[in-house]
Write a protein that holds these residues in place. Structure first.
Motif, PDB file in Angstrom:
ATOM      1  N   ALA A 244     -35.146 141.259  68.664  1.00  0.00           N
ATOM      2  CA  ALA A 244     -36.481 141.303  68.452  1.00  0.00           C
ATOM      3  C   ALA A 244     -37.103 142.885  68.155  1.00  0.00           C
ATOM      4  O   ALA A 244     -37.907 143.145  67.493  1.00  0.00           O
ATOM      5  CB  ALA A 244     -37.199 140.937  69.751  1.00  0.00           C
ATOM      6  N   GLY A 245     -36.317 143.918  69.021  1.00  0.00           N
ATOM      7  CA  GLY A 245     -36.560 145.075  68.612  1.00  0.00           C
ATOM      8  C   GLY A 245     -36.108 145.612  67.394  1.00  0.00           C
ATOM      9  O   GLY A 245     -36.898 146.298  66.804  1.00  0.00           O
ATOM     10  N   VAL A 246     -35.310 145.225  66.835  1.00  0.00           N
ATOM     11  CA  VAL A 246     -34.745 145.711  65.596  1.00  0.00           C
ATOM     12  C   VAL A 246     -35.640 145.070  64.582  1.00  0.00           C
ATOM     13  O   VAL A 246     -36.222 145.765  63.626  1.00  0.00           O
ATOM     14  CB  VAL A 246     -33.181 145.255  65.427  1.00  0.00           C
ATOM     15  N   ILE A 247     -36.031 143.809  64.677  1.00  0.00           N
ATOM     16  CA  ILE A 247     -37.280 143.304  63.587  1.00  0.00           C
ATOM     17  C   ILE A 247     -38.477 144.207  63.811  1.00  0.00           C
ATOM     18  O   ILE A 247     -39.146 144.534  62.656  1.00  0.00           O
ATOM     19  CB  ILE A 247     -37.339 141.864  63.891  1.00  0.00           C
ATOM     20  N   GLU A 248     -38.826 144.510  64.929  1.00  0.00           N
ATOM     21  CA  GLU A 248     -40.125 145.633  65.179  1.00  0.00           C
ATOM     22  C   GLU A 248     -39.775 146.818  64.402  1.00  0.00           C
ATOM     23  O   GLU A 248     -40.576 147.463  63.588  1.00  0.00           O
ATOM     24  CB  GLU A 248     -40.575 145.697  66.555  1.00  0.00           C
ATOM     25  N   SER A 249     -38.646 147.316  64.414  1.00  0.00           N
ATOM     26  CA  SER A 249     -38.272 148.592  63.678  1.00  0.00           C
ATOM     27  C   SER A 249     -38.270 148.299  62.306  1.00  0.00           C
ATOM     28  O   SER A 249     -38.797 149.181  61.512  1.00  0.00           O
ATOM     29  CB  SER A 249     -36.921 149.070  64.178  1.00  0.00           C
ATOM     30  N   LEU A 250     -38.011 147.175  61.812  1.00  0.00           N
ATOM     31  CA  LEU A 250     -38.162 146.939  60.297  1.00  0.00           C
ATOM     32  C   LEU A 250     -39.555 146.834  60.041  1.00  0.00           C
ATOM     33  O   LEU A 250     -39.779 147.224  58.795  1.00  0.00           O
ATOM     34  CB  LEU A 250     -37.359 145.366  59.906  1.00  0.00           C
ATOM     35  N   ARG A 251     -40.273 146.206  60.704  1.00  0.00           N
ATOM     36  CA  ARG A 251     -41.966 146.291  60.454  1.00  0.00           C
ATOM     37  C   ARG A 251     -42.375 147.749  60.324  1.00  0.00           C
ATOM     38  O   ARG A 251     -43.317 148.007  59.425  1.00  0.00           O
ATOM     39  CB  ARG A 251     -42.477 145.512  61.735  1.00  0.00           C
ATOM     40  N   ARG A 252     -42.008 148.610  61.282  1.00  0.00           N
ATOM     41  CA  ARG A 252     -42.478 149.931  61.275  1.00  0.00           C
ATOM     42  C   ARG A 252     -42.070 150.729  59.845  1.00  0.00           C
ATOM     43  O   ARG A 252     -42.786 151.310  59.034  1.00  0.00           O
ATOM     44  CB  ARG A 252     -41.828 150.692  62.461  1.00  0.00           C
ATOM     45  N   VAL A 253     -40.652 150.394  59.579  1.00  0.00           N
ATOM     46  CA  VAL A 253     -40.184 151.190  58.463  1.00  0.00           C
ATOM     47  C   VAL A 253     -40.772 150.718  57.261  1.00  0.00           C
ATOM     48  O   VAL A 253     -40.981 151.674  56.137  1.00  0.00           O
ATOM     49  CB  VAL A 253     -38.531 151.196  58.699  1.00  0.00           C
ATOM     50  N   THR A 254     -40.621 149.384  57.012  1.00  0.00           N
ATOM     51  CA  THR A 254     -41.154 148.824  55.805  1.00  0.00           C
ATOM     52  C   THR A 254     -42.594 148.797  55.562  1.00  0.00           C
ATOM     53  O   THR A 254     -43.378 148.887  54.612  1.00  0.00           O
ATOM     54  CB  THR A 254     -40.464 147.437  55.549  1.00  0.00           C
ATOM     55  N   GLY A 255     -43.256 148.764  56.785  1.00  0.00           N
ATOM     56  CA  GLY A 255     -44.862 148.806  56.633  1.00  0.00           C
ATOM     57  C   GLY A 255     -45.238 147.311  56.138  1.00  0.00           C
ATOM     58  O   GLY A 255     -46.491 147.166  55.962  1.00  0.00           O
TER      59      GLY A 255
END
Length: 309
Positions: A244-255
């Motif tokens: 779940a934390g990795v998926i949040e990182s993907l959201r932050r990076v990709t926007g």
């Protein structure tokens, strides 16, 4: 300067390792099928041997005259080994034994093996795992890796072939092939670029030790040719990130706001794996680690560039 050969030199970790070894001043031979149009590593002055891992003659040619051999090739992934456990035995395990025999015949000084820290310890409900913990793999992929580690012990005792097993956590980064169905980060980024949902196994609570591939190579380089204190080292970030934390990182990076599709967690997946890297750090020192968001950003830039190309 040492003469080294990387088996699997056109792969994800192998190609970065070639670049790192050349940068450290070693004379490098790259062995792989080279199915892509050009090598994925960027270093110049590399001797390229195109061959098949399943060919004993090709392996003998690759290791002849080499001081050190880095075995960073796998014919299976966790998923394909699970689908057909005998494939891992017939190819990875059996052929690595043939590779070791070829190394003995060639007088290789040391053999470095890319094992797994993510699958080899199994479900023991520990906050982190050290090299002193028992290896209790429950997946064919992890079982195969442990089998090869045991063969390394045999070849050391029987033939005097020195070796080091590198239990690598969950590497990610550039040059990772998302279509191989191994690696949450590149697979998810490819889905995002294609505008498709990201697949999440389970609730997202699974925790893994993600290490950026260039950091991993910086850990390996100081070990080359060293008479190390141990024959086994954990290599990872030493930090845990939930899915779940990795998926949040993907959201932050990709926007981007992408959909997530949940699928059942395979029975052989372990809930938490974080590696204790104290043994490595006490002997070789610490490597400055790339933070997750930055590693994801670099990986995303490459995958997005490939899609646009």
């Amino acid at each position: 300067m040492a003469k080294v050969v990387v088996i699997g030199a056109n792969g994800f970790i192998g190609s970065h390792l070639v670049d790192g070894l050349v940068g450290a001043g070693h004379e490098v031979t790259a062995f792989d099928r080279f199915s892509t149009a050009r090598p994925t590593f960027s270093a110049l002055g590399v001797t390229v041997i195109q061959g098949e891992f399943l060919s004993r003659a090709d392996l003998e040619s690759a290791v002849r005259g080499q001081d050190y051999v880095f075995h960073f090739l796998s014919t299976t992934s966790p998923a394909t080994a699970e689908a057909d456990p005998t494939l891992d035995i017939r190819t990875n395990v059996a052929q690595t034994v043939e590779l070791l025999e070829a190394c003995v015949a060639a007088g290789v000084k040391k053999f470095y093996y890319a094992s797994t820290g993510g699958a080899i310890y199994g479900p023991q409900d520990k906050a982190e795992y050290s090299e002193m913990d028992r290896a209790l793999p429950i997946s064919p992929y992890g079982i195969g890796k442990l089998s090869i580690e045991h063969y390394l012990h045999y070849f050391r005792k029987k033939h005097g072939l020195d070796s080091t097993s590198l239990r690598i956590s969950n590497p990610y980064g550039t040059r990772q092939k998302p279509n191989r169905k191994q690696g949450l980060i590149p697979i998810a980024l490819r889905q995002i670029v294609l505008g498709q949902p990201v697949i999440r196994l389970g609730s997202g609570s699974m925790v893994r030790d993600y290490v950026y591939v260039e950091d991993l190579v910086r850990m390996v380089i100081p070990m080359v040719g060293v008479d190390s204190q141990f024959d086994l080292y954990n290599l990872g970030s030493g930090e845990g990130h939930s899915v779940a934390g990795v998926i949040e990182s993907l959201r932050r990076v990709t926007g981007l706001d992408f959909d997530v599709t949940e699928k059942p967690t395979p029975a052989t997946f372990v809930d938490r794996v974080v590696l204790n890297t104290g043994r490595y750090r006490s002997e070789f020192g610490s490597v400055e680690l790339t933070i997750l968001d930055e590693g994801v950003r670099r990986t995303y830039q490459e995958i997005r560039g490939q899609s646009n190309g």
